[in-house]
Design a protein around this motif. Structure first.
Motif, PDB file in Angstrom:
ATOM      1  N   GLU A 113       0.818  -1.141  -0.040  1.00  0.00           N
ATOM      2  CA  GLU A 113       0.184   0.088   0.050  1.00  0.00           C
ATOM      3  C   GLU A 113       0.914   1.101   0.002  1.00  0.00           C
ATOM      4  N   GLY A 114       2.005   1.464   0.829  1.00  0.00           N
ATOM      5  CA  GLY A 114       2.593   2.365   0.799  1.00  0.00           C
ATOM      6  C   GLY A 114       3.441   2.920  -0.569  1.00  0.00           C
ATOM      7  N   VAL A 115       3.972   1.646  -0.977  1.00  0.00           N
ATOM      8  CA  VAL A 115       4.660   1.740  -2.190  1.00  0.00           C
ATOM      9  C   VAL A 115       3.855   2.343  -3.512  1.00  0.00           C
ATOM     10  N   ILE A 116       2.557   1.911  -3.467  1.00  0.00           N
ATOM     11  CA  ILE A 116       1.633   2.163  -4.553  1.00  0.00           C
ATOM     12  C   ILE A 116       1.040   3.659  -4.323  1.00  0.00           C
ATOM     13  N   LEU A 117       0.866   3.963  -2.901  1.00  0.00           N
ATOM     14  CA  LEU A 117       0.488   5.313  -2.754  1.00  0.00           C
ATOM     15  C   LEU A 117       1.493   6.411  -2.798  1.00  0.00           C
ATOM     16  N   ASP A 118       2.842   5.997  -2.706  1.00  0.00           N
ATOM     17  CA  ASP A 118       3.936   7.021  -3.059  1.00  0.00           C
ATOM     18  C   ASP A 118       4.048   6.949  -4.502  1.00  0.00           C
ATOM     19  N   ALA A 119       3.987   6.130  -5.227  1.00  0.00           N
ATOM     20  CA  ALA A 119       3.758   6.255  -6.736  1.00  0.00           C
ATOM     21  C   ALA A 119       2.529   7.202  -7.397  1.00  0.00           C
ATOM     22  N   ILE A 120       1.591   7.140  -6.689  1.00  0.00           N
ATOM     23  CA  ILE A 120       0.353   7.810  -7.114  1.00  0.00           C
ATOM     24  C   ILE A 120       0.649   9.322  -6.530  1.00  0.00           C
ATOM     25  N   ALA A 121       1.399   9.367  -5.615  1.00  0.00           N
ATOM     26  CA  ALA A 121       1.509  10.972  -4.993  1.00  0.00           C
ATOM     27  C   ALA A 121       2.495  11.341  -6.142  1.00  0.00           C
ATOM     28  N   THR A 122       3.654  10.726  -6.606  1.00  0.00           N
ATOM     29  CA  THR A 122       4.649  11.207  -7.260  1.00  0.00           C
ATOM     30  C   THR A 122       3.761  11.585  -8.917  1.00  0.00           C
ATOM     31  N   GLU A 123       2.951  10.427  -9.256  1.00  0.00           N
ATOM     32  CA  GLU A 123       2.247  10.781 -10.444  1.00  0.00           C
ATOM     33  C   GLU A 123       1.389  12.284 -10.295  1.00  0.00           C
ATOM     34  N   ILE A 124       0.665  12.300  -9.107  1.00  0.00           N
ATOM     35  CA  ILE A 124      -0.158  13.777  -9.131  1.00  0.00           C
ATOM     36  C   ILE A 124       0.860  14.884  -9.210  1.00  0.00           C
ATOM     37  N   VAL A 125       1.834  14.988  -8.519  1.00  0.00           N
ATOM     38  CA  VAL A 125       2.503  16.288  -8.297  1.00  0.00           C
ATOM     39  C   VAL A 125       3.135  16.568  -9.646  1.00  0.00           C
ATOM     40  N   MET A 126       3.698  15.443 -10.408  1.00  0.00           N
ATOM     41  CA  MET A 126       4.240  15.522 -11.812  1.00  0.00           C
ATOM     42  C   MET A 126       3.151  16.233 -12.754  1.00  0.00           C
ATOM     43  N   GLU A 127       1.957  15.579 -12.661  1.00  0.00           N
ATOM     44  CA  GLU A 127       0.939  16.148 -13.695  1.00  0.00           C
ATOM     45  C   GLU A 127       0.404  17.482 -13.453  1.00  0.00           C
ATOM     46  N   ILE A 128       0.176  17.770 -11.945  1.00  0.00           N
ATOM     47  CA  ILE A 128       0.073  19.191 -11.725  1.00  0.00           C
ATOM     48  C   ILE A 128       1.182  20.016 -11.972  1.00  0.00           C
ATOM     49  N   GLY A 129       2.246  19.597 -12.100  1.00  0.00           N
ATOM     50  CA  GLY A 129       3.536  20.468 -12.672  1.00  0.00           C
ATOM     51  C   GLY A 129       3.419  20.716 -14.084  1.00  0.00           C
ATOM     52  N   ASN A 130       3.090  19.592 -14.902  1.00  0.00           N
ATOM     53  CA  ASN A 130       2.791  19.643 -16.117  1.00  0.00           C
ATOM     54  C   ASN A 130       1.816  20.708 -16.633  1.00  0.00           C
ATOM     55  N   GLN A 131       0.549  20.603 -15.907  1.00  0.00           N
ATOM     56  CA  GLN A 131      -0.446  21.642 -16.210  1.00  0.00           C
ATOM     57  C   GLN A 131       0.117  23.197 -15.811  1.00  0.00           C
ATOM     58  N   LEU A 132       0.836  23.201 -14.753  1.00  0.00           N
ATOM     59  CA  LEU A 132       1.125  24.623 -14.661  1.00  0.00           C
ATOM     60  C   LEU A 132       2.179  25.134 -15.586  1.00  0.00           C
ATOM     61  N   HIS A 133       3.148  24.132 -16.227  1.00  0.00           N
ATOM     62  CA  HIS A 133       3.898  24.533 -16.956  1.00  0.00           C
ATOM     63  C   HIS A 133       3.025  25.025 -18.400  1.00  0.00           C
ATOM     64  N   PHE A 134       2.238  24.272 -18.693  1.00  0.00           N
ATOM     65  CA  PHE A 134       1.609  24.733 -19.831  1.00  0.00           C
ATOM     66  C   PHE A 134       0.766  26.151 -19.831  1.00  0.00           C
ATOM     67  N   LEU A 135       0.302  26.369 -18.461  1.00  0.00           N
ATOM     68  CA  LEU A 135      -0.007  27.905 -18.427  1.00  0.00           C
ATOM     69  C   LEU A 135       1.047  28.634 -18.727  1.00  0.00           C
TER      70      LEU A 135
END
Length: 227
Positions: A113-135
């Motif tokens: 559970e910890g490993v999967i949640l850590d990977a999910i968290a990394t994916e989310i912050v990367m995606e928000i960073g991508n959206q901010l970059h496009f702005l």
């Protein structure tokens, strides 16, 4: 001078917040980062855990995405952008609750559970960073600039630039910097853009084709040498 980024009024020398982000989680990317594929013996178990975790993900997120625009100072300590016209500093964080939950899972020996949640968290912050970059990309191109883009601590850019961003944004962006220039909360990211005419602006935040980090588990496409 005022500008508009997708209906956001922008003034220089002040912090702005990006609120129109979307929480997009690419399950295939998450599982690829964990080297778990559909033919893996543990796939079904991890698939079930994944959906259990994302069902309550909103309660673990405290998102702040910010940017700060200024005319580049002649005294800027960031040597890579000293000949640029404007500087943009950005940060994105999903807060500390999700990291605390990850630590709690590991403490209870819920390793998967910890490993999967850590990977999910990394994916989310990367995606928000991508959206901010496009702005930011829209602002750059609409105002006739190209950009030098820096990620503090990566590809030769000094980690100390994290403090430069911190000094501009203060505490409003909900991101702090440790003595060793790490971001807190852990699941945070930062960028610096130096704007000037006559150079290209990268539409994509990261180009996997030109990145030679072949061990990166978040790689989307194979490396293509330009030499």
């Amino acid at each position: 001078m005022q500008h508009f980024i997708k209906n956001i009024q922008v003034n220089k020398d002040t912090i702005h917040f990006f609120h129109n982000y979307k929480i997009n989680i690419d399950k295939d990317r998450v599982f690829k980062s964990l080297d778990c594929f559909t033919d893996s013996p543990v796939y079904d178990i991890m698939d079930e855990i994944y959906y259990e975790l994302i069902a309550g993900i909103d309660d673990l997120l405290d998102v702040t995405a910010s940017f700060y625009i200024e005319d580049t100072k002649s005294t800027s300590e960031i040597w890579e952008i000293q000949d640029c016209s404007q500087t943009i500093y950005t940060t994105a964080t999903i807060g500390s609750r999700i990291s605390e939950k990850i630590a709690e899972l590991f403490a209870k020996y819920d390793q998967i559970e910890g490993v999967i949640l850590d990977a999910i968290a990394t994916e989310i912050v990367m995606e928000i960073g991508n959206q901010l970059h496009f702005l930011i990309y829209n602002y750059i191109t609409e105002n006739g600039f190209g950009a030098v883009m820096l990620s503090p601590g990566e590809y030769g850019a000094s980690s100390s630039y994290q403090n430069t961003i911190k000094n501009k944004m203060g505490s409003q962006n909900n991101v702090d910097v440790t003595e060793s220039f790490l971001l807190e909360p852990i699941k945070s990211s930062s960028r610096i853009y130096g704007l000037k005419p006559g150079i290209p602006a990268a539409r994509e935040l990261h180009n996997c084709k030109s990145c030679n980090d072949n061990l990166c588990k978040w790689r989307r496409t194979a490396y293509v040498s330009t030499s």
